[in-house]
Scaffold this motif. Structure first.
Motif, mmCIF file in Angstrom:
data_model
loop_
_atom_site.group_PDB
_atom_site.id
_atom_site.type_symbol
_atom_site.label_atom_id
_atom_site.label_comp_id
_atom_site.label_asym_id
_atom_site.label_seq_id
_atom_site.Cartn_x
_atom_site.Cartn_y
_atom_site.Cartn_z
ATOM 1 N N VAL A 136 0.835 -1.203 0.000
ATOM 2 C CA VAL A 136 0.000 0.000 0.000
ATOM 3 C C VAL A 136 0.869 1.253 0.000
ATOM 4 O O VAL A 136 0.643 2.189 -0.783
ATOM 5 C CB VAL A 136 -0.946 -0.006 1.226
ATOM 6 N N MET A 137 1.861 1.278 0.878
ATOM 7 C CA MET A 137 2.724 2.473 0.964
ATOM 8 C C MET A 137 3.528 2.683 -0.310
ATOM 9 O O MET A 137 3.660 3.813 -0.785
ATOM 10 C CB MET A 137 3.644 2.365 2.183
ATOM 11 N N TYR A 138 4.064 1.596 -0.889
ATOM 12 C CA TYR A 138 4.843 1.732 -2.118
ATOM 13 C C TYR A 138 3.972 2.246 -3.268
ATOM 14 O O TYR A 138 4.403 3.107 -4.057
ATOM 15 C CB TYR A 138 5.476 0.380 -2.507
ATOM 16 N N ARG A 139 2.746 1.751 -3.367
ATOM 17 C CA ARG A 139 1.879 2.214 -4.460
ATOM 18 C C ARG A 139 1.523 3.690 -4.296
ATOM 19 O O ARG A 139 1.490 4.445 -5.269
ATOM 20 C CB ARG A 139 0.605 1.370 -4.541
ATOM 21 N N GLY A 169 3.013 9.404 -6.331
ATOM 22 C CA GLY A 169 3.355 10.777 -5.981
ATOM 23 C C GLY A 169 2.869 11.247 -4.627
ATOM 24 O O GLY A 169 2.975 12.435 -4.299
ATOM 25 N N PHE A 170 2.330 10.329 -3.809
ATOM 26 C CA PHE A 170 1.821 10.707 -2.483
ATOM 27 C C PHE A 170 2.807 10.288 -1.395
ATOM 28 O O PHE A 170 3.612 9.368 -1.578
ATOM 29 C CB PHE A 170 0.461 10.054 -2.220
ATOM 30 N N ASP A 174 -2.303 -5.112 13.862
ATOM 31 C CA ASP A 174 -2.646 -4.635 12.524
ATOM 32 C C ASP A 174 -1.780 -3.427 12.185
ATOM 33 O O ASP A 174 -1.046 -2.908 13.039
ATOM 34 C CB ASP A 174 -4.138 -4.281 12.408
ATOM 35 N N PHE A 175 -1.861 -3.012 10.937
ATOM 36 C CA PHE A 175 -1.004 -1.930 10.438
ATOM 37 C C PHE A 175 -1.868 -0.828 9.836
ATOM 38 O O PHE A 175 -2.679 -1.083 8.948
ATOM 39 C CB PHE A 175 -0.019 -2.461 9.389
ATOM 40 N N ASP A 176 -1.682 0.397 10.325
ATOM 41 C CA ASP A 176 -2.431 1.547 9.830
ATOM 42 C C ASP A 176 -1.493 2.465 9.052
ATOM 43 O O ASP A 176 -0.347 2.712 9.456
ATOM 44 C CB ASP A 176 -3.050 2.343 10.989
ATOM 45 N N VAL A 177 -2.012 2.975 7.936
ATOM 46 C CA VAL A 177 -1.235 3.854 7.060
ATOM 47 C C VAL A 177 -1.909 5.220 7.017
ATOM 48 O O VAL A 177 -3.137 5.315 7.061
ATOM 49 C CB VAL A 177 -1.142 3.256 5.642
ATOM 50 N N VAL A 178 -1.097 6.280 6.935
ATOM 51 C CA VAL A 178 -1.631 7.629 6.787
ATOM 52 C C VAL A 178 -0.947 8.265 5.575
ATOM 53 O O VAL A 178 0.215 7.971 5.278
ATOM 54 C CB VAL A 178 -1.416 8.446 8.082
ATOM 55 N N THR A 179 -1.683 9.121 4.878
ATOM 56 C CA THR A 179 -1.177 9.663 3.617
ATOM 57 C C THR A 179 -1.755 11.051 3.354
ATOM 58 O O THR A 179 -2.715 11.467 4.015
ATOM 59 C CB THR A 179 -1.572 8.712 2.453
ATOM 60 N N ASN A 180 -1.186 11.770 2.388
ATOM 61 C CA ASN A 180 -1.769 13.052 1.983
ATOM 62 C C ASN A 180 -2.754 12.881 0.822
ATOM 63 O O ASN A 180 -3.326 13.857 0.333
ATOM 64 C CB ASN A 180 -0.676 14.055 1.613
ATOM 65 N N ALA A 181 -2.980 11.636 0.383
ATOM 66 C CA ALA A 181 -3.998 11.381 -0.641
ATOM 67 C C ALA A 181 -5.388 11.420 0.003
ATOM 68 O O ALA A 181 -5.559 10.982 1.136
ATOM 69 C CB ALA A 181 -3.765 10.017 -1.287
ATOM 70 N N THR A 182 -6.366 11.951 -0.716
ATOM 71 C CA THR A 182 -7.740 11.983 -0.197
ATOM 72 C C THR A 182 -8.353 10.589 -0.300
ATOM 73 O O THR A 182 -7.852 9.733 -1.060
ATOM 74 C CB THR A 182 -8.605 12.966 -0.992
ATOM 75 N N PRO A 183 -9.440 10.331 0.424
ATOM 76 C CA PRO A 183 -10.080 9.005 0.319
ATOM 77 C C PRO A 183 -10.423 8.628 -1.127
ATOM 78 O O PRO A 183 -10.239 7.468 -1.528
ATOM 79 C CB PRO A 183 -11.343 9.162 1.176
ATOM 80 N N VAL A 201 8.488 4.545 4.832
ATOM 81 C CA VAL A 201 9.110 3.428 4.132
ATOM 82 C C VAL A 201 10.061 3.903 3.041
ATOM 83 O O VAL A 201 10.950 3.168 2.614
ATOM 84 C CB VAL A 201 8.018 2.499 3.539
ATOM 85 N N ALA A 202 9.917 5.151 2.599
ATOM 86 C CA ALA A 202 10.805 5.673 1.546
ATOM 87 C C ALA A 202 12.208 5.942 2.080
ATOM 88 O O ALA A 202 13.198 5.768 1.360
ATOM 89 C CB ALA A 202 10.218 6.947 0.950
ATOM 90 N N THR A 203 12.295 6.354 3.363
ATOM 91 C CA THR A 203 13.607 6.691 3.936
ATOM 92 C C THR A 203 13.980 5.790 5.112
ATOM 93 O O THR A 203 15.062 5.944 5.685
ATOM 94 C CB THR A 203 13.611 8.148 4.430
ATOM 95 N N PHE A 204 13.074 4.877 5.488
ATOM 96 C CA PHE A 204 13.271 3.974 6.640
ATOM 97 C C PHE A 204 13.441 4.738 7.956
ATOM 98 O O PHE A 204 14.019 4.217 8.918
ATOM 99 C CB PHE A 204 14.475 3.040 6.433
ATOM 100 N N SER A 205 12.942 5.968 8.005
ATOM 101 C CA SER A 205 13.120 6.781 9.214
ATOM 102 C C SER A 205 11.817 6.831 10.023
ATOM 103 O O SER A 205 10.737 6.574 9.502
ATOM 104 C CB SER A 205 13.538 8.202 8.830
#
Length: 429
Positions: free
Chosen positions: A20-23, A28-29, A49-58, A138-142
């Motif tokens: 999910v994070m890679y996609r 571009g998000f 479980d694993f929760d993801v947060v993003t700047n993409a809208t629903p 996940v992009a910078t492992f930080s």
């Protein structure tokens, strides 16, 4: 914190969460793991479980994933379904504004609608506890720790972000979460965070019954139910959830508390050894004594017989409790079976004992009888011990036990009736 300064490895993260994070990144998000999964990974625990947060809208998230469904009224979320695993993806939350179409609060300050999007910094400020405002990129492992969550973990403290009274009024369930995290992580609640809880506990009555049912499962069926129960009592949070037990919670050494604590201890052991549990057993335990008391009252005041009074009491108590915490029918039916069998288990003569053994809910009812017996002792414990022996005995020994029981009760075995000969029918073909 760059990769060298924390212990999180991609090997410990769900493959589906990584997908999910890679996609999202490739589209571009920005995308981060956030909340309890990051906290648990930092503690060396395996996240549930694993929760993801993003700047993409629903809607943008849904456009990227065919296996996505949007849920939630108070705050829109995306659930991305991979078989049995669901990765929850939220858009960064922002601060409230005056536009009622995206944010709305009631007179108590509780958030009724909260579709306000913002930046990662604003999202971190909107998180509930300091150790839940850590974000893994996940992009910078930080890992970015916005609220000194690492320090809270080192101190072993559950601490709210912002003004505790305001945060509890926004969402009273945060009081339950504070207690649940303290029990689960073996931490204490920071005094600043703990102070308003007793005063604001009544706000839980504003929470929808369906949501409180889900919270009840998290509180009591996560392997730390006994400690959670004790903390809920300490902070006066039980009575808003179970109003009929108000008097019980005020008496620390009562048989009611003894039964609940014994069942929660056994439930924790079953969960922590990988055995199955059902919410129905816990609900049956919590509400058993109110049912008994109500049935007795109906007998004395309405002149009902014991059977009818008990059946009415079961329905009344389940209905009253469902006004506060919803009890789905698939569980309330099992609760009724467990309770009803408590009335039948003492009656063991003739074929009844074997009929009870074949009942689909016999084992649950027996376990409940055993817990009651260990709490109250006396005749109940003797009855439970009899069933313990009977169900594992050979057919010959079962027959001996029933004969002994008849003799002790002074009953004579029933004589078998000879079958009548069928009358001849001249019209039979």
């Amino acid at each position: 914190m760059p990769r060298a300064e924390h212990a999180i490895s991609r090997e410990d993260i769900s493959d589906n969460a990584l997908k999910v994070m890679y996609r999202l990144n490739n589209a571009g998000f920005s995308a981060y793991l956030v909340g309890g999964c990051v906290r648990d990974l930092m503690l060396g625990h395996k996240p549930k479980d694993f929760d993801v947060v993003t700047n993409a809208t629903p809607e943008q998230i849904k456009g990227l994933f065919r296996n996505c469904r949007l849920i939630g009224r108070r705050f829109r979320l995306a659930h991305i379904v991979f078989g049995r695993e669901i990765i929850e993806v939220a858009t960064f939350r922002g601060h409230h504004n005056e536009d009622p179409s995206v944010a709305k609060q009631d007179d108590e300050g509780q958030l009724l609608r909260d579709n306000v999007f913002g930046t990662i910094e604003e999202d971190a400020e909107r998180r509930d506890f300091t150790f839940n405002a850590m974000y893994y990129d996940v992009a910078t492992f930080s890992v970015t720790d916005f609220a000194n969550g690492i320090n809270a973990i080192k101190r072993g403290e559950v601490d709210l972000i912002g003004d505790p009274e305001v945060r509890y009024r926004e969402d009273p369930v945060r009081m339950l979460r504070a207690v649940r995290f303290a029990a689960k992580l073996d931490m204490t609640i920071n005094p600043r965070t703990a102070k308003p809880i007793k005063e604001l506990a009544h706000l839980l009555s504003n929470i929808p019954p369906a949501r409180l049912f889900e919270e009840m499962l998290k509180l009591f069926l996560s392997g730390h139910g006994l400690q959670t129960f004790r903390l809920l009592r300490e902070y006066n949070l039980l009575e808003p959830l179970f109003p009929m037990l108000g008097k019980v919670f005020a008496a620390p050494d009562s048989k009611e508390i003894g039964l609940i604590e014994l069942v929660l201890k056994n439930t924790d052991e079953r969960i922590n050894t990988g055995q199955r549990v059902t919410p129905a057993f816990l609900i049956a335990t919590l509400l058993w004594y109110p049912v008994e008391e109500h049935a007795t009252k109906l007998q004395s005041e309405a002149g009902l017989n014991g059977h009818d009074a008990f059946n009415i009491a079961m329905g009344d108590i389940l209905h009253r409790q469902s006004q506060r915490i919803m009890i789905p029918k698939r569980f309330s039916t099992v609760v009724r079976d467990i309770w009803h069998l408590q009335q039948r288990l003492p009656r063991r003569f003739g074929r009844r004992a074997f009929q009870l053994l074949s009942h689909p809910k016999f084992r649950a009812a027996y376990d409940f009888l055993l817990a009651r017996g260990r709490t109250e002792g006396g005749d109940l414990l003797e009855l439970a011990d009899w069933w313990t022996q009977f169900q594992d005995a050979s057919p010959a020994n079962q027959k001996k036990m029933l004969n002994t029981l008849r003799q002790e009760e002074g009953r004579e075995p029933r004589k078998r009736r000879r079958p009548r000969k069928p009358k001849s029918d001249s019209h039979a073909q």
